[in-house]
Design a protein around this motif. Sequence first.
Motif, PDB file in Angstrom:
ATOM      1  N   TYR A 149       0.832  -1.203   0.000  1.00 19.13           N
ATOM      2  CA  TYR A 149       0.000   0.000   0.000  1.00 19.13           C
ATOM      3  C   TYR A 149       0.871   1.259   0.000  1.00 19.13           C
ATOM      4  N   ALA A 150       0.263   2.369  -0.370  1.00 21.27           N
ATOM      5  CA  ALA A 150       1.010   3.626  -0.473  1.00 21.27           C
ATOM      6  C   ALA A 150       1.525   4.091   0.883  1.00 21.27           C
ATOM      7  N   VAL A 154       2.121   3.989   7.927  1.00 18.29           N
ATOM      8  CA  VAL A 154       1.137   4.787   8.671  1.00 18.29           C
ATOM      9  C   VAL A 154      -0.058   3.931   9.056  1.00 18.29           C
ATOM     10  N   LEU A 155      -0.526   3.087   8.153  1.00 16.24           N
ATOM     11  CA  LEU A 155      -1.672   2.226   8.444  1.00 16.24           C
ATOM     12  C   LEU A 155      -1.344   1.234   9.551  1.00 16.24           C
ATOM     13  N   THR A 187     -13.008  -2.255  11.195  1.00 15.85           N
ATOM     14  CA  THR A 187     -13.297  -3.634  10.790  1.00 15.85           C
ATOM     15  C   THR A 187     -13.622  -3.726   9.299  1.00 15.85           C
ATOM     16  N   ALA A 188     -14.271  -2.701   8.745  1.00 17.87           N
ATOM     17  CA  ALA A 188     -14.521  -2.697   7.299  1.00 17.87           C
ATOM     18  C   ALA A 188     -13.207  -2.603   6.517  1.00 17.87           C
ATOM     19  N   PHE A 189     -12.266  -1.803   7.016  1.00 19.27           N
ATOM     20  CA  PHE A 189     -10.957  -1.712   6.363  1.00 19.27           C
ATOM     21  C   PHE A 189     -10.240  -3.053   6.419  1.00 19.27           C
ATOM     22  N   MET A 190     -10.224  -3.694   7.593  1.00 18.19           N
ATOM     23  CA  MET A 190      -9.540  -4.979   7.726  1.00 18.19           C
ATOM     24  C   MET A 190     -10.237  -6.062   6.896  1.00 18.19           C
ATOM     25  N   SER A 191     -11.558  -5.975   6.737  1.00 19.58           N
ATOM     26  CA  SER A 191     -12.275  -6.933   5.889  1.00 19.58           C
ATOM     27  C   SER A 191     -11.853  -6.773   4.433  1.00 19.58           C
ATOM     28  N   TRP A 263      -9.210   3.405   3.073  1.00 14.55           N
ATOM     29  CA  TRP A 263      -8.684   2.502   2.052  1.00 14.55           C
ATOM     30  C   TRP A 263      -8.167   3.273   0.844  1.00 14.55           C
ATOM     31  N   TRP A 264      -8.928   4.287   0.431  1.00 15.08           N
ATOM     32  CA  TRP A 264      -8.561   5.026  -0.780  1.00 15.08           C
ATOM     33  C   TRP A 264      -7.247   5.779  -0.587  1.00 15.08           C
ATOM     34  N   PHE A 265      -7.154   6.555   0.502  1.00 15.56           N
ATOM     35  CA  PHE A 265      -5.965   7.386   0.701  1.00 15.56           C
ATOM     36  C   PHE A 265      -4.814   6.590   1.345  1.00 15.56           C
ATOM     37  N   GLY A 266      -5.145   5.562   2.147  1.00 15.42           N
ATOM     38  CA  GLY A 266      -4.077   4.789   2.800  1.00 15.42           C
ATOM     39  C   GLY A 266      -3.414   3.798   1.886  1.00 15.42           C
ATOM     40  N   THR A 267      -4.207   3.156   1.056  1.00 12.10           N
ATOM     41  CA  THR A 267      -3.656   2.134   0.159  1.00 12.10           C
ATOM     42  C   THR A 267      -3.374   2.664  -1.237  1.00 12.10           C
ATOM     43  N   GLY A 268      -4.058   3.756  -1.615  1.00 10.04           N
ATOM     44  CA  GLY A 268      -3.908   4.268  -2.964  1.00 10.04           C
ATOM     45  C   GLY A 268      -4.685   3.476  -3.982  1.00 10.04           C
ATOM     46  N   ILE A 269      -5.624   2.645  -3.526  1.00  9.90           N
ATOM     47  CA  ILE A 269      -6.445   1.813  -4.423  1.00  9.90           C
ATOM     48  C   ILE A 269      -7.874   2.310  -4.380  1.00  9.90           C
TER      49      ILE A 269
END
Length: 273
Positions: A149-150, A154-155, A187-191, A263-269
Amino acid sequence: MTSKFPRNNPRDVTPDDFNNFEDVPTYGEAGSTSHIRAGEPSSIYERTGKAAPTEVFPSSAMQSTESLVTDESTVTVDRQPLEVMPAEPVYAEEPVVVEEPARRGTIDLGLLLLRLVLGGYLIFHAIQTFFRLGASDGITGLENDFSGYAYGEVLAIVVPTLELAAGVFIVLGLIGPVAAMVAVAVTAFMSAHAVASSGAGANMLMWDAAVWLPVLLFGISLAHQFTGPGFYAVDSGRSWARRPLASSWIFAVLGIAAAALLWWFGTGINPFA
Protein backbone atom coordinates in the motif's frame (compact mmCIF):
# COMPACT_ATOMS: atom_id res chain seq x y z
CA MET A 1 -122.79 77.49 24.64
CA THR A 2 -121.01 76.97 27.81
CA SER A 3 -117.87 74.86 28.01
CA LYS A 4 -117.94 71.65 29.99
CA PHE A 5 -114.56 72.48 31.50
CA PRO A 6 -114.24 75.31 34.01
CA ARG A 7 -112.48 78.45 32.87
CA ASN A 8 -109.89 78.34 35.59
CA ASN A 9 -108.34 74.84 35.64
CA PRO A 10 -106.62 74.18 38.98
CA ARG A 11 -103.79 72.45 37.03
CA ASP A 12 -103.02 75.63 35.05
CA VAL A 13 -99.53 77.00 35.50
CA THR A 14 -99.45 80.07 37.71
CA PRO A 15 -96.60 82.43 38.45
CA ASP A 16 -96.29 80.78 41.87
CA ASP A 17 -94.81 77.71 40.22
CA PHE A 18 -91.64 79.62 39.26
CA ASN A 19 -88.88 80.59 41.67
CA ASN A 20 -85.99 82.99 41.32
CA PHE A 21 -86.71 83.86 37.68
CA GLU A 22 -86.01 87.48 36.91
CA ASP A 23 -88.36 87.64 33.98
CA VAL A 24 -91.55 85.71 34.65
CA PRO A 25 -94.50 86.29 32.33
CA THR A 26 -97.83 87.26 33.88
CA TYR A 27 -101.14 86.47 32.32
CA GLY A 28 -103.93 89.01 32.03
CA GLU A 29 -107.62 88.39 31.91
CA ALA A 30 -107.72 88.20 28.14
CA GLY A 31 -104.79 85.81 28.04
CA SER A 32 -102.22 88.53 27.20
CA THR A 33 -98.81 88.32 28.80
CA SER A 34 -96.69 91.02 30.38
CA HIS A 35 -93.16 91.01 31.75
CA ILE A 36 -91.68 92.30 34.95
CA ARG A 37 -90.35 95.79 34.45
CA ALA A 38 -87.15 97.18 35.83
CA GLY A 39 -87.41 98.27 39.42
CA GLU A 40 -90.16 95.81 40.26
CA PRO A 41 -89.61 92.95 42.71
CA SER A 42 -87.80 90.14 40.81
CA SER A 43 -88.89 87.34 43.07
CA ILE A 44 -92.31 85.86 42.98
CA TYR A 45 -92.19 85.56 46.72
CA GLU A 46 -91.56 89.30 47.05
CA ARG A 47 -94.52 90.09 44.84
CA THR A 48 -96.91 87.64 46.35
CA GLY A 49 -95.73 87.91 49.92
CA LYS A 50 -95.39 84.12 50.31
CA ALA A 51 -92.63 82.62 52.36
CA ALA A 52 -89.61 81.33 50.47
CA PRO A 53 -88.32 77.81 51.13
CA THR A 54 -85.27 79.26 52.88
CA GLU A 55 -87.57 80.94 55.37
CA VAL A 56 -89.55 77.78 56.02
CA PHE A 57 -86.37 75.75 56.37
CA PRO A 58 -83.64 78.18 57.43
CA SER A 59 -80.04 77.38 56.50
CA SER A 60 -79.10 77.00 60.17
CA ALA A 61 -81.58 74.18 60.51
CA MET A 62 -80.21 72.48 57.44
CA GLN A 63 -76.69 72.82 58.77
CA SER A 64 -77.73 71.34 62.08
CA THR A 65 -79.32 68.46 60.23
CA GLU A 66 -76.10 67.88 58.33
CA SER A 67 -74.13 67.95 61.56
CA LEU A 68 -76.12 64.99 62.82
CA VAL A 69 -74.41 62.80 60.22
CA THR A 70 -71.04 62.00 61.70
CA ASP A 71 -68.04 60.54 59.96
CA GLU A 72 -68.63 57.21 61.63
CA SER A 73 -72.12 56.87 60.13
CA THR A 74 -71.02 57.94 56.67
CA VAL A 75 -70.69 55.03 54.30
CA THR A 76 -68.68 55.55 51.18
CA VAL A 77 -70.24 53.72 48.29
CA ASP A 78 -67.98 52.83 45.40
CA ARG A 79 -70.13 53.41 42.39
CA GLN A 80 -67.55 52.04 39.95
CA PRO A 81 -68.68 48.73 38.46
CA LEU A 82 -66.82 45.69 39.66
CA GLU A 83 -64.45 44.23 37.12
CA VAL A 84 -65.73 40.77 36.45
CA MET A 85 -63.08 38.50 35.02
CA PRO A 86 -64.27 36.23 32.25
CA ALA A 87 -64.75 32.71 33.38
CA GLU A 88 -62.13 30.29 32.19
CA PRO A 89 -63.42 27.54 29.95
CA VAL A 90 -63.80 24.26 31.71
CA TYR A 91 -62.42 21.32 29.83
CA ALA A 92 -63.06 17.75 30.60
CA GLU A 93 -60.02 16.21 32.23
CA GLU A 94 -58.40 13.56 30.13
CA PRO A 95 -57.38 10.40 31.89
CA VAL A 96 -53.68 10.33 32.69
CA VAL A 97 -52.05 7.36 31.06
CA VAL A 98 -48.97 6.17 32.88
CA GLU A 99 -46.64 4.42 30.50
CA GLU A 100 -44.97 1.47 32.07
CA PRO A 101 -41.37 0.81 31.08
CA ALA A 102 -41.09 -1.72 28.32
CA ARG A 103 -40.11 -5.15 29.47
CA ARG A 104 -36.82 -5.92 27.77
CA GLY A 105 -36.17 -9.30 29.31
CA THR A 106 -32.60 -10.45 28.65
CA ILE A 107 -31.95 -8.03 25.77
CA ASP A 108 -29.65 -5.81 27.84
CA LEU A 109 -27.70 -8.82 29.07
CA GLY A 110 -27.24 -10.00 25.48
CA LEU A 111 -26.06 -6.54 24.41
CA LEU A 112 -23.56 -6.53 27.27
CA LEU A 113 -22.14 -9.88 26.14
CA LEU A 114 -22.00 -8.61 22.57
CA ARG A 115 -20.08 -5.53 23.66
CA LEU A 116 -17.65 -7.57 25.75
CA VAL A 117 -16.92 -9.90 22.83
CA LEU A 118 -16.51 -7.19 20.21
CA GLY A 119 -14.75 -4.61 22.36
CA GLY A 120 -12.67 -7.24 24.14
CA TYR A 121 -11.34 -8.66 20.88
CA LEU A 122 -10.46 -5.20 19.51
CA ILE A 123 -8.62 -4.31 22.72
CA PHE A 124 -6.80 -7.65 22.82
CA HIS A 125 -5.73 -7.48 19.16
CA ALA A 126 -4.49 -3.90 19.51
CA ILE A 127 -2.46 -4.68 22.66
CA GLN A 128 -1.08 -7.83 21.04
CA THR A 129 0.03 -5.77 18.06
CA PHE A 130 1.58 -2.94 20.07
CA PHE A 131 3.46 -5.18 22.50
CA ARG A 132 4.07 -8.10 20.10
CA LEU A 133 2.45 -10.65 22.37
CA GLY A 134 2.01 -14.32 21.54
CA ALA A 135 2.13 -15.25 17.88
CA SER A 136 1.75 -11.67 16.71
CA ASP A 137 4.54 -10.06 14.73
CA GLY A 138 3.56 -6.66 16.13
CA ILE A 139 3.67 -3.46 14.16
CA THR A 140 6.45 -4.88 12.00
CA GLY A 141 4.16 -7.69 10.90
CA LEU A 142 1.45 -5.17 9.93
CA GLU A 143 3.98 -3.14 7.99
CA ASN A 144 4.84 -6.26 6.02
CA ASP A 145 1.17 -6.98 5.41
CA PHE A 146 0.59 -3.40 4.26
CA SER A 147 3.82 -3.19 2.27
CA GLY A 148 1.94 -3.12 -1.02
CA TYR A 149 0.00 0.00 0.00
CA ALA A 150 1.01 3.63 -0.47
CA TYR A 151 1.12 4.41 3.26
CA GLY A 152 1.63 0.98 4.78
CA GLU A 153 3.76 2.22 7.69
CA VAL A 154 1.14 4.79 8.67
CA LEU A 155 -1.67 2.23 8.44
CA ALA A 156 0.30 -0.17 10.69
CA ILE A 157 -0.02 2.41 13.50
CA VAL A 158 -3.45 3.89 12.71
CA VAL A 159 -5.31 0.55 12.51
CA PRO A 160 -4.39 -0.83 16.00
CA THR A 161 -4.90 2.63 17.52
CA LEU A 162 -8.45 2.78 16.16
CA GLU A 163 -9.06 -0.78 17.40
CA LEU A 164 -7.93 0.08 20.92
CA ALA A 165 -10.00 3.28 21.13
CA ALA A 166 -13.15 1.64 19.76
CA GLY A 167 -12.76 -1.43 21.98
CA VAL A 168 -12.42 0.56 25.23
CA PHE A 169 -15.46 2.74 24.55
CA ILE A 170 -17.58 -0.21 23.41
CA VAL A 171 -16.82 -2.24 26.56
CA LEU A 172 -17.68 0.75 28.76
CA GLY A 173 -20.77 1.60 26.75
CA LEU A 174 -19.60 5.21 26.50
CA ILE A 175 -20.41 7.42 23.49
CA GLY A 176 -21.96 4.39 21.84
CA PRO A 177 -22.69 5.78 18.35
CA VAL A 178 -19.18 7.22 17.90
CA ALA A 179 -17.45 4.11 19.28
CA ALA A 180 -19.51 1.86 17.01
CA MET A 181 -18.72 4.13 14.05
CA VAL A 182 -14.95 3.75 14.67
CA ALA A 183 -15.38 -0.01 15.03
CA VAL A 184 -17.30 -0.13 11.73
CA ALA A 185 -14.56 1.84 9.98
CA VAL A 186 -11.60 -0.23 11.21
CA THR A 187 -13.30 -3.63 10.79
CA ALA A 188 -14.52 -2.70 7.30
CA PHE A 189 -10.96 -1.71 6.36
CA MET A 190 -9.54 -4.98 7.73
CA SER A 191 -12.27 -6.93 5.89
CA ALA A 192 -11.33 -5.29 2.60
CA HIS A 193 -7.67 -5.98 3.30
CA ALA A 194 -8.38 -9.68 4.09
CA VAL A 195 -10.46 -10.13 0.94
CA ALA A 196 -7.81 -8.42 -1.22
CA SER A 197 -4.98 -10.46 0.31
CA SER A 198 -6.78 -13.83 0.00
CA GLY A 199 -6.71 -13.83 -3.78
CA ALA A 200 -10.25 -15.25 -3.86
CA GLY A 201 -11.85 -11.89 -4.45
CA ALA A 202 -15.62 -11.82 -3.91
CA ASN A 203 -15.93 -15.63 -4.08
CA MET A 204 -17.01 -16.33 -0.51
CA LEU A 205 -16.70 -20.09 -1.04
CA MET A 206 -12.95 -19.69 -1.23
CA TRP A 207 -12.57 -17.57 1.89
CA ASP A 208 -10.74 -19.08 4.83
CA ALA A 209 -10.99 -18.24 8.54
CA ALA A 210 -8.52 -15.37 8.19
CA VAL A 211 -11.00 -13.68 5.84
CA TRP A 212 -14.20 -14.54 7.69
CA LEU A 213 -13.02 -13.23 11.06
CA PRO A 214 -12.73 -9.53 10.07
CA VAL A 215 -15.93 -9.86 8.01
CA LEU A 216 -17.82 -11.17 11.04
CA LEU A 217 -16.35 -8.41 13.21
CA PHE A 218 -17.56 -5.87 10.67
CA GLY A 219 -21.09 -7.35 10.80
CA ILE A 220 -21.11 -7.34 14.62
CA SER A 221 -19.90 -3.71 14.69
CA LEU A 222 -22.63 -2.68 12.26
CA ALA A 223 -25.26 -4.53 14.32
CA HIS A 224 -24.01 -2.86 17.51
CA GLN A 225 -24.46 0.51 15.80
CA PHE A 226 -28.19 -0.17 15.36
CA THR A 227 -28.87 -1.84 18.71
CA GLY A 228 -27.06 0.54 21.05
CA PRO A 229 -25.20 -0.44 24.21
CA GLY A 230 -28.29 -1.25 26.30
CA PHE A 231 -28.94 -0.42 29.96
CA TYR A 232 -25.77 -2.04 31.29
CA ALA A 233 -23.59 0.79 30.04
CA VAL A 234 -22.24 4.15 31.12
CA ASP A 235 -24.64 5.80 28.66
CA SER A 236 -27.67 3.88 29.93
CA GLY A 237 -29.60 7.13 30.41
CA ARG A 238 -29.07 8.26 26.83
CA SER A 239 -31.70 7.82 24.15
CA TRP A 240 -29.36 5.88 21.88
CA ALA A 241 -28.87 3.29 24.64
CA ARG A 242 -32.61 2.55 24.85
CA ARG A 243 -33.97 3.38 21.42
CA PRO A 244 -31.46 4.51 18.78
CA LEU A 245 -33.12 6.07 15.74
CA ALA A 246 -31.62 8.51 13.25
CA SER A 247 -28.22 8.56 14.94
CA SER A 248 -27.67 4.88 14.07
CA TRP A 249 -28.15 5.46 10.36
CA ILE A 250 -26.03 8.60 10.34
CA PHE A 251 -23.08 7.07 12.19
CA ALA A 252 -23.31 3.81 10.25
CA VAL A 253 -23.01 5.69 6.96
CA LEU A 254 -20.17 7.79 8.38
CA GLY A 255 -18.33 4.63 9.50
CA ILE A 256 -18.55 3.01 6.07
CA ALA A 257 -17.51 6.28 4.42
CA ALA A 258 -14.51 6.55 6.79
CA ALA A 259 -13.45 3.00 5.88
CA ALA A 260 -13.67 3.85 2.18
CA LEU A 261 -11.59 7.00 2.64
CA LEU A 262 -9.03 5.14 4.75
CA TRP A 263 -8.68 2.50 2.05
CA TRP A 264 -8.56 5.03 -0.78
CA PHE A 265 -5.97 7.39 0.70
CA GLY A 266 -4.08 4.79 2.80
CA THR A 267 -3.66 2.13 0.16
CA GLY A 268 -3.91 4.27 -2.96
CA ILE A 269 -6.44 1.81 -4.42
CA ASN A 270 -9.89 2.85 -5.60
CA PRO A 271 -12.34 0.90 -3.40
CA PHE A 272 -15.04 1.09 -6.06
CA ALA A 273 -12.84 -0.38 -8.81
